[in-house]
Enzyme design. Structure first.
Site, mmCIF file in Angstrom:
data_model
loop_
_atom_site.group_PDB
_atom_site.id
_atom_site.type_symbol
_atom_site.label_atom_id
_atom_site.label_comp_id
_atom_site.label_asym_id
_atom_site.label_seq_id
_atom_site.Cartn_x
_atom_site.Cartn_y
_atom_site.Cartn_z
ATOM 1 N N PRO A 1 -2.701 4.326 17.911
ATOM 2 C CG PRO A 1 -4.679 2.713 17.894
ATOM 3 C CD PRO A 1 -3.963 3.780 18.953
ATOM 4 C CE1 TYR B 1 0.096 7.108 7.934
ATOM 5 C CE2 TYR B 1 0.281 6.253 5.516
ATOM 6 C CZ TYR B 1 -0.370 6.340 6.629
ATOM 7 O OH TYR B 1 -1.269 5.537 6.573
ATOM 8 C CG HIS C 1 -2.326 -0.291 1.190
ATOM 9 N ND1 HIS C 1 -3.307 0.531 0.892
ATOM 10 C CD2 HIS C 1 -2.881 -1.628 1.165
ATOM 11 C CE1 HIS C 1 -4.408 -0.195 0.565
ATOM 12 N NE2 HIS C 1 -4.117 -1.610 0.872
ATOM 13 C CE LYS D 1 5.150 6.157 12.251
ATOM 14 N NZ LYS D 1 5.542 6.129 10.900
ATOM 15 C CE1 TYR E 1 -5.349 7.365 8.866
ATOM 16 C CE2 TYR E 1 -4.254 8.142 6.990
ATOM 17 C CZ TYR E 1 -4.277 7.093 8.058
ATOM 18 O OH TYR E 1 -3.157 6.344 8.481
HETATM 19 P P1 RFL Z 1 2.261 -7.553 22.362
HETATM 20 O O1 RFL Z 1 2.025 -7.860 20.964
HETATM 21 O O2 RFL Z 1 1.351 -6.996 23.219
HETATM 22 O O3 RFL Z 1 3.097 -8.867 22.995
HETATM 23 C C1 RFL Z 1 2.959 -8.797 24.245
HETATM 24 C C2 RFL Z 1 3.118 -10.271 24.733
HETATM 25 O O4 RFL Z 1 3.248 -10.474 26.473
HETATM 26 C C3 RFL Z 1 2.274 -11.198 26.947
HETATM 27 N N1 RFL Z 1 2.205 -11.075 28.464
HETATM 28 C C4 RFL Z 1 2.880 -11.819 29.030
HETATM 29 N N2 RFL Z 1 3.794 -13.006 29.110
HETATM 30 C C5 RFL Z 1 4.156 -13.388 30.254
HETATM 31 N N3 RFL Z 1 3.890 -12.860 31.448
HETATM 32 C C6 RFL Z 1 3.456 -11.777 31.526
HETATM 33 N N4 RFL Z 1 3.006 -11.116 32.806
HETATM 34 C C7 RFL Z 1 2.678 -11.009 30.361
HETATM 35 N N5 RFL Z 1 1.981 -10.046 30.238
HETATM 36 C C8 RFL Z 1 1.618 -9.889 28.814
HETATM 37 C C9 RFL Z 1 1.072 -11.070 25.878
HETATM 38 O O5 RFL Z 1 0.019 -12.062 26.205
HETATM 39 C C10 RFL Z 1 1.592 -10.860 24.695
HETATM 40 O O6 RFL Z 1 1.505 -11.966 24.028
HETATM 41 O O7 RFL Z 1 3.523 -6.394 22.524
HETATM 42 P P2 RFL Z 1 5.002 -6.298 21.595
HETATM 43 O O8 RFL Z 1 5.764 -7.493 21.147
HETATM 44 O O9 RFL Z 1 5.715 -5.266 22.185
HETATM 45 O O10 RFL Z 1 4.341 -5.761 20.099
HETATM 46 C C11 RFL Z 1 3.675 -4.533 20.222
HETATM 47 C C12 RFL Z 1 2.329 -4.631 19.002
HETATM 48 O O11 RFL Z 1 1.561 -5.578 19.293
HETATM 49 C C13 RFL Z 1 1.705 -3.078 18.927
HETATM 50 O O12 RFL Z 1 2.503 -1.966 19.294
HETATM 51 C C14 RFL Z 1 1.000 -3.035 17.636
HETATM 52 O O13 RFL Z 1 -0.239 -3.715 17.477
HETATM 53 C C15 RFL Z 1 0.299 -1.492 17.585
HETATM 54 N N6 RFL Z 1 -0.339 -1.359 16.400
HETATM 55 C C16 RFL Z 1 -0.051 -1.099 15.300
HETATM 56 N N7 RFL Z 1 1.364 -1.285 14.755
HETATM 57 C C17 RFL Z 1 1.848 -1.232 13.730
HETATM 58 O O14 RFL Z 1 3.009 -0.965 13.621
HETATM 59 N N8 RFL Z 1 0.853 -0.946 12.597
HETATM 60 C C18 RFL Z 1 -0.241 -1.128 12.896
HETATM 61 O O15 RFL Z 1 -1.025 -1.100 11.799
HETATM 62 C C19 RFL Z 1 -0.954 -1.240 14.013
HETATM 63 N N9 RFL Z 1 -2.116 -1.281 14.149
HETATM 64 C C20 RFL Z 1 -1.983 -1.464 16.582
HETATM 65 C C21 RFL Z 1 -2.738 -1.478 15.548
HETATM 66 C C22 RFL Z 1 -2.536 -1.692 17.912
HETATM 67 C C23 RFL Z 1 -3.973 -1.845 17.900
HETATM 68 N N10 RFL Z 1 -4.424 -1.869 19.351
HETATM 69 C C24 RFL Z 1 -4.106 -3.112 19.965
HETATM 70 C C25 RFL Z 1 -4.757 -0.673 20.289
HETATM 71 C C26 RFL Z 1 -4.239 -1.593 15.553
HETATM 72 C C27 RFL Z 1 -4.595 -1.699 16.941
HETATM 73 C C28 RFL Z 1 -6.159 -1.741 17.041
#
Ligand code: RFL
Length: 414
Positions: free
Chosen positions: A313, A411, A83, A317, A221
């Site tokens: 979000p 971006y 994209h 990032k 958007y």
């Molecule tokens: P994660 O993915 O939250 O993984 C953390 C893991 O830790 C586990 N955990 C534990 N394990 C053991 N003991 C504990 N006490 C624990 N507590 C938690 C959890 O079960 C989980 O498996 O963190 P990580 O690896 O830092 O990754 C971060 C990303 O997941 C997050 O920043 C993104 O999803 C943000 N985000 C987006 N980021 C992008 O770069 N591009 C996107 O298009 C994008 N879209 C989004 C998003 C986040 C969204 N939400 C959740 C607000 C869209 C949405 C809707």
């Protein structure tokens, strides 16, 4: 864990104990394992849960580059799409930015986060990587041992966990990587000197996953007096939508029909074409808040991904920063454990914070671009002022090539 529980706890060990198997923990685990480092991933949830949790979708060129470099990108090249355009819909009409051709050039790969996590897990396990599911980290102890070598009076860090059968376990480590997100044990275990910079953008989103093909060939958007609406492709059959939402209203307050009608209204479907409707598979509420932990290193405990910094979000990032930080941390830990060279660990926090603050700045800018007055300010005199600034900002983005280049660079960059 009390003293007596601690003495009865099972004992395990690894040079690096990684908390969490999201994008940050998995990339870190894969790179450490490939470098021959003894490491283990401790994950609170089940394998099925982490492989089906729908979140991010937009991966920046730098992220894809990291995944390419380490042979982790087969799935996204096979099944993902690219994209490079976003479309802004405003009261003054719509305009498109082909951001892939602006700035330094660069498109997003669109690949659902749960697919990426599935690929990373498969890769890690196929190569003999160690992971414990259903294992919740409770706390990180003695992280203030300066470098995990036991150099400060023989102290080494350890992590206490609750095993699936409820038994306490103590994981001895040389280093602990906190990749367990915003509510994880790593953040709870920070020493008093750690600072959490927190900011609330004052906006809430209802996030929707619809079983429907994308309705436009661009990120959409929509800026509207009733609030923001967003459209983002995920797969040919699933699309993410967002609606700016009144904080405190439950996610299920509106029936599907009303949600689609509101999306039509804010996306100005009457002027620009109808949205493909479908069953709403998921609804979630997201307050657009953000924070940064400073520093990211506390003795032998290192934070990465959402545990290090949470981003709203709006600019997609978070997952991109998580992968970047994991690669930087993996190289630094490998240097320290294989060559005794701790320069990378010493510089880890400053290096990552520079990326994090830049991403926070752009995310804040995007948030102000897309929303009217913050929650609670809709009818005040400030509301007109906010709306006028937003309109002027959008006009500048529509007409100024320099502004467009700046937008494109930020971006797709991390
Ligand atoms: P994660 O993915 O939250 O993984 C953390 C893991 O830790 C586990 N955990 C534990 N394990 C053991 N003991 C504990 N006490 C624990 N507590 C938690 C959890 O079960 C989980 O498996 O963190 P990580 O690896 O830092 O990754 C971060 C990303 O997941 C997050 O920043 C993104 O999803 C943000 N985000 C987006 N980021 C992008 O770069 N591009 C996107 O298009 C994008 N879209 C989004 C998003 C986040 C969204 N939400 C959740 C607000 C869209 C949405 C809707």
């Amino acid at each position: 864990m009390t003293e007596s529980q601690n003495s009865r706890a099972l004992r395990e060990s690894a040079d690096v104990v990684v908390l969490g198997a999201g994008p940050a923990g998995l990339v870190l685990g894969i790179l450490l394992h490939a470098a021959g480092i003894d490491c283990v991933l401790l994950e609170r949830a089940s394998r099925t849960h982490v492989q089906t949790r729908a979140r991010a979708g937009f991966l920046a060129p730098n992220t894809v580059g990291i995944l390419d470099r380490h042979g982790l990108s087969d799935g996204l090249h096979r099944d993902g799409s690219r994209h490079g355009t976003c479309e802004f819909r405003t009261e003054d009409g719509r305009f498109r930015l082909d951001y892939g051709a602006l700035g330094q050039g660069g498109q997003h790969h669109v690949y659902p986060q749960q697919n990426l996590v599935t690929d990373l897990l498969t890769h890690y396990l196929d190569r003999g990587g160690r992971i414990r599911f259903h294992t919740e980290a409770l706390a990180v102890h003695d992280a203030d041992a300066i470098d995990g070598t036991g150099g400060t009076g023989g102290t080494r860090p350890y992590v206490t966990t609750r095993e699936p059968d409820g038994r306490p376990t103590r994981w001895n480590a040389r280093y602990v990587a906190g990749c367990d997100g915003r509510h994880g044990a790593a953040r709870r275990s920070l020493p008093p000197g750690a600072v959490r910079h927190h900011h609330d953008h004052g906006v809430t989103w209802l996030g929707l996953l619809a079983e429907a093909p994308p309705s436009l060939d661009a990120v959409g958007y929509a800026v509207h007096d009733r609030g923001f609406a967003g459209h983002m492709a995920r797969t040919p059959g699933v699309t993410r939508y967002y609606l700016q939402w009144h904080r405190g209203t439950p996610a299920d307050a509106w029936p599907e029909q009303r949600i689609w009608d509101e999306l039509d209204l804010r996306m100005r479907a009457a002027d620009h074409g109808p949205l493909h409707r479908g069953t709403l598979l998921e609804r979630g509420i997201f307050d657009l808040t953000c924070d940064v932990i400073e520093p990211l290193r506390h003795g032998s405990l290192f934070l990465a991904g959402d545990a290090a910094s949470l981003l709203a979000p709006a600019a997609a990032k978070g997952a991109n920063l998580a992968v970047l930080e994991a690669e930087i941390l993996a190289a630094a830990l490998t240097d320290a454990l294989t060559r005794g060279d701790t320069a990378g660990l010493d510089g880890y926090s400053d290096r990552c914070l520079a990326h994090i603050w830049r991403a926070q700045e752009f995310t804040g800018w995007m948030t102000r671009l897309l929303h009217a007055a913050p929650e609670g300010d809709h009818r005040s005199a400030g509301s007109f002022f906010h709306a006028a600034l937003r309109r002027s900002r959008l006009d500048s983005l529509r007409t100024s090539r320099i502004h467009q280049d700046w937008f494109a660079e930020n971006y797709v960059g991390v």
